[in-house]
Design a protein around this motif. Structure first.
Motif, PDB file in Angstrom:
ATOM      1  N   LYS B  67       0.819  -1.214   0.000  1.00  0.00           N
ATOM      2  CA  LYS B  67       0.000   0.000   0.000  1.00  0.00           C
ATOM      3  C   LYS B  67       0.852   1.263   0.000  1.00  0.00           C
ATOM      4  O   LYS B  67       0.647   2.159  -0.810  1.00  0.00           O
ATOM      5  N   SER B  68       1.811   1.307   0.935  1.00  0.00           N
ATOM      6  CA  SER B  68       2.648   2.508   1.034  1.00  0.00           C
ATOM      7  C   SER B  68       3.454   2.705  -0.241  1.00  0.00           C
ATOM      8  O   SER B  68       3.634   3.829  -0.709  1.00  0.00           O
ATOM      9  N   THR B  69       3.939   1.614  -0.786  1.00  0.00           N
ATOM     10  CA  THR B  69       4.714   1.705  -2.020  1.00  0.00           C
ATOM     11  C   THR B  69       3.853   2.290  -3.131  1.00  0.00           C
ATOM     12  O   THR B  69       4.282   3.182  -3.859  1.00  0.00           O
ATOM     13  N   MET B 188      -3.093  10.076   1.773  1.00  0.00           N
ATOM     14  CA  MET B 188      -3.042   9.825   3.218  1.00  0.00           C
ATOM     15  C   MET B 188      -2.633   8.378   3.472  1.00  0.00           C
ATOM     16  O   MET B 188      -3.401   7.459   3.252  1.00  0.00           O
ATOM     17  N   ASP B 189      -1.378   8.192   3.933  1.00  0.00           N
ATOM     18  CA  ASP B 189      -0.867   6.843   4.148  1.00  0.00           C
ATOM     19  C   ASP B 189      -1.077   6.434   5.603  1.00  0.00           C
ATOM     20  O   ASP B 189      -0.323   6.834   6.479  1.00  0.00           O
ATOM     21  N   GLU B 190      -2.084   5.632   5.837  1.00  0.00           N
ATOM     22  CA  GLU B 190      -2.421   5.175   7.189  1.00  0.00           C
ATOM     23  C   GLU B 190      -2.430   6.348   8.158  1.00  0.00           C
ATOM     24  O   GLU B 190      -1.901   6.259   9.271  1.00  0.00           O
ATOM     25  N   ALA B 191      -3.033   7.422   7.724  1.00  0.00           N
ATOM     26  CA  ALA B 191      -2.959   8.661   8.486  1.00  0.00           C
ATOM     27  C   ALA B 191      -3.539   8.525   9.889  1.00  0.00           C
ATOM     28  O   ALA B 191      -3.122   9.231  10.798  1.00  0.00           O
TER      29      ALA B 191
HETATM   30 MG    MG Z   1       2.585   1.136   4.970  1.00  0.00          MG
END
Ligand code: MG
Ligand code: ADP
Lengths: 286, 389
Positions: B67-69, B188-191
């Protein structure tokens, strides 16, 4: 059969001497330039320290000590330490020593900070530099006197060169370490908002690394204080030369006074620079 | 609806020869095998999706699923190994460094899991960071930053150090910093993942509230399916570097693509997501207004029911008639219009089941689903009960 054959020998000492002489002659202008440049700084700092009335210096230690430690008692203690050095009759020698320390540290930082940053940004440079830094830190301090004397003769100026180089590794190491260990998400944030490389360096990396960088500056300063004493061997006048004389003449009392003075200077400089490091660290990690 | 971000076959491989590895990769690669044999990590493989303007697009998956990638490819914090990313139709992978910087400064902002605030700066300086580095004058950027702090409910904290804030407040600063640039796209990455559950719910609510005013295009990452379904207009589910399903929460709940997705959605409170539309049925018995009570009775008898909805000629719902009332009408010689119960409970097809439950509890009859007065279907109590189970 037991002893090493006498006729097996190589003589590189002569060729090294020759090489250094040739270098010294060929690049005389450069060495003279460096010498003049360093001497200019040295004289200016020394001149300034002598220009200050003694009690102003003590006042500076008091105020600086308070801001560094936030404790009146510690600040007073530092001031008393410096005052005692004066009582021993070593005020002027202390100033000589301080001048060499200040100038050496200044040059160390001038080279070490940018180099540490470059190392952090460039992994290949870091790999090569690390082994050199390791080697530098394992060498005994007086080894640095040899090239300094070869190129610059005796006196304060080669002392500054030797001290500067000897004290260089910690500030380089810790700067590089601090910059490359800034939180990766924070760096991503800087990039994600469109910072240029320079903006990211000056607005994010350096401020975030400031605490650790200051710790490096502190270590460099302490190494410089230690080295200045060693430098008395090549004729740098100061507290160190007093110890040297005392040793040669077996004057224990004199050696004790001079030795204590050096310890006092080391303590005061350590605490003052540590205080700055801590306050910057608090700000960065906050 | 205009497409804002279009992601086409994007892959990201970490390692020394990513391009070669990507070429050799088959559709059904084994991530850990690739790692073992080639020392390359497949971060994302062949992701394709589109995000519409003003939409909240959620990407969900277990930790390490990429996901983050993937989200970092959208602003090129990671440069994709293959594929294209189009923003407003332009392939950002072709942008020059300068153009990319402009994109990041003006169009696309990011909020991070661990806040990624600048601890050496004050709250206000953090919020104005993006404005400062793009060269706006101090007064203007501070004014803007103050507005943003007001918007996220942190007015009065301008000069506080970051360390003085709680987790929830820190992320509000993160959000304010991102919004200060007035971006069209928010990543928003796992904000909200680092926040405790109560604060987290507050922030979800806050985000939805802000989104009502701002209408940004938001790509939101989470590993929490409840969160995904709560705030996502559409949700993409990732597994082992690949996207396995994209759809609205309701589509995913009603038609999970595979067992993995099914396992993912167990435990979800379905009533919060399922809407009336997906559980309503066509009524078996409908009575036209123009027919009399006699016909109504016959109709109800034939279908074995004791009540039925009455509609007029263009399918508009008029009311409800019960068998009892119809019999009474015949006895008292009344028309259908005079005896129908006009105060029937009506809901829209987008009503969630959880909102329907209390209404159903009050009513003795099935609930009518209408759109602009026209009857679309009915919801029986049995249907509601089956979603609860
Ligand atoms: Mg991540
Ligand atoms: N910079 C990187 N270098 C190498 N591997 C990475 C890097 N970033 C992420 N990965 C790997 O890529 C995979 C996906 O990671 P990530 O996108 O962070 O997953 P998620 O955000 O879904 O938890 C993981 O296996 C992770 O180890």
């Amino acid at each position: 059969m037991m002893s090493f054959p006498e006729n097996w020998s190589i003589d590189i000492a002569e060729s090294i001497d020759q090489a250094i002489r040739t270098l010294g002659i060929r690049y005389e202008a450069i060495f003279d330039g460096i010498k003049a440049f360093v001497s200019f700084f040295l004289n200016s700092v020394e001149g300034f320290l002598f220009f200050l009335p003694w009690w102003v210096l003590l006042l500076m230690v008091l105020v600086g000590g308070y801001f560094a430690t936030k404790r009146v008692l510690s600040a007073l203690m530092f001031t008393v330490m410096i005052f005692v050095i004066g009582l021993f009759g070593y005020w002027n020698l202390m100033i000589y020593t301080l001048a060499i320390v200040f100038v050496s540290v200044l040059f160390s930082l001038f080279i070490g900070l940018p180099y540490g940053i470059l190392m952090a940004e460039n992994p290949r440079l870091a790999r090569y530099s690390t082994s050199v830094l390791d080697a530098m830190q394992t060498m005994p301090s007086w080894v640095y006197l040899i090239p300094a004397v070869s190129f610059f003769g005796l006196g304060r100026m080669p002392a500054v060169m030797a001290t500067m180089i000897y004290a260089l590794p910690p500030v380089i190491r810790l700067t590089s370490h601090a910059i490359s260990n800034v939180d990766s998400e924070t760096l991503e944030a800087a990039r994600a908002f469109g910072s240029t490389k320079i903006q990211a360096l000056f607005q994010v990396k350096i401020p975030q690394a400031a605490g650790t960088i200051m710790a490096g500056i502190n270590q460099t300063t302490m190494m410089a204080v230690a080295m200045v004493v060693t430098c008395s061997m090549i004729g740098a006048k100061g507290l160190g030369s007093e110890v040297l004389i005392a040793i040669n003449r077996l004057e224990v009392g004199r050696g004790f006074e001079a030795g204590i003075s050096i310890v006092f200077i080391a303590i005061v400089m350590d605490r003052l620079s540590q205080g700055v490091a801590r306050s910057m660290d608090r700000k960065a990690k906050a | 609806m205009a497409v804002k971000i279009s992601v086409q076959h994007v892959s990201k491989i970490f390692g020394s020869k990513p391009l070669k590895i990507l070429q050799d990769l088959t559709a059904h690669f084994d991530k850990s095998l690739v790692m073992k044999e080639t020392q390359h990590v497949v971060g994302v493989h062949d992701a394709t999706f589109e995000v519409n303007e003003g939409e909240i697009f959620v990407i969900i998956g277990l930790s390490g699923s990429g996901k983050s990638t993937l989200i970092r490819c959208l602003n090129l914090l990671h440069r994709p190994t293959g594929g294209e990313i189009l923003i407003d139709g332009q392939n950002i992978c072709d942008f020059s460094p300068k153009k990319l910087r402009e994109l990041r400064r003006h169009q696309i902002a990011m909020v991070f899991q661990n806040f990624a605030l600048l601890s050496h700066k004050s709250v206000l300086e953090n919020v104005s960071y993006g404005l400062t580095i793009r060269g706006e004058v101090k007064a203007a950027s501070q004014f803007k930053a103050r507005q943003m702090l007001l918007m996220v409910g942190l007015d009065g904290y301008e000069n506080e150090p970051i360390s003085a804030l709680s987790g929830g407040m820190k992320q509000r600063v993160g959000l304010a910093r991102a919004l200060a640039n007035d971006p069209e796209i928010l990543l928003m990455d796992e904000a909200f993942s680092a926040l405790d559950p109560i604060v987290r719910r507050e922030m979800q609510f806050e985000l939805l509230k802000l989104q009502q005013q701002l209408r940004k295009t938001i790509v939101f990452i989470t590993h929490d399916i409840q969160e995904a379904f709560k705030i996502g207009d559409r949700v993409a589910i990732m597994k082992d570097s690949k996207i396995v399903q994209i759809g609205s929460p309701e589509e995913i709940l009603t038609k999970p693509a595979d067992e993995y997705v099914e396992r993912f959605i167990t435990g979800v409170d379905r009533t919060q997501i399922l809407t009336v539309r997906s559980i309503m049925v066509v009524p078996s018995c409908l009575i036209q207004m123009r027919s009399g009570p006699n016909m109504a009775i016959q109709e109800m008898k034939r279908n074995g029911v004791s009540s039925a909805f009455v509609i007029d000629h263009d399918l508009k719902l008029s009311g409800l008639v019960t068998l009892q009332d119809a019999l009474k009408a015949i006895a008292e010689k009344l028309s259908l219009a005079e005896i129908i119960n006009r105060e029937v409970i009506q809901v829209e097809p987008s009503t969630t089941v959880s909102d329907l439950v209390p209404l159903a509890a009050q009513s003795a009859y099935p609930i009518a689903v209408t759109e602009e007065g026209r009857l679309l279907g009915i919801v029986t109590k049995v249907a509601i009960l089956s979603t609860l189970g």
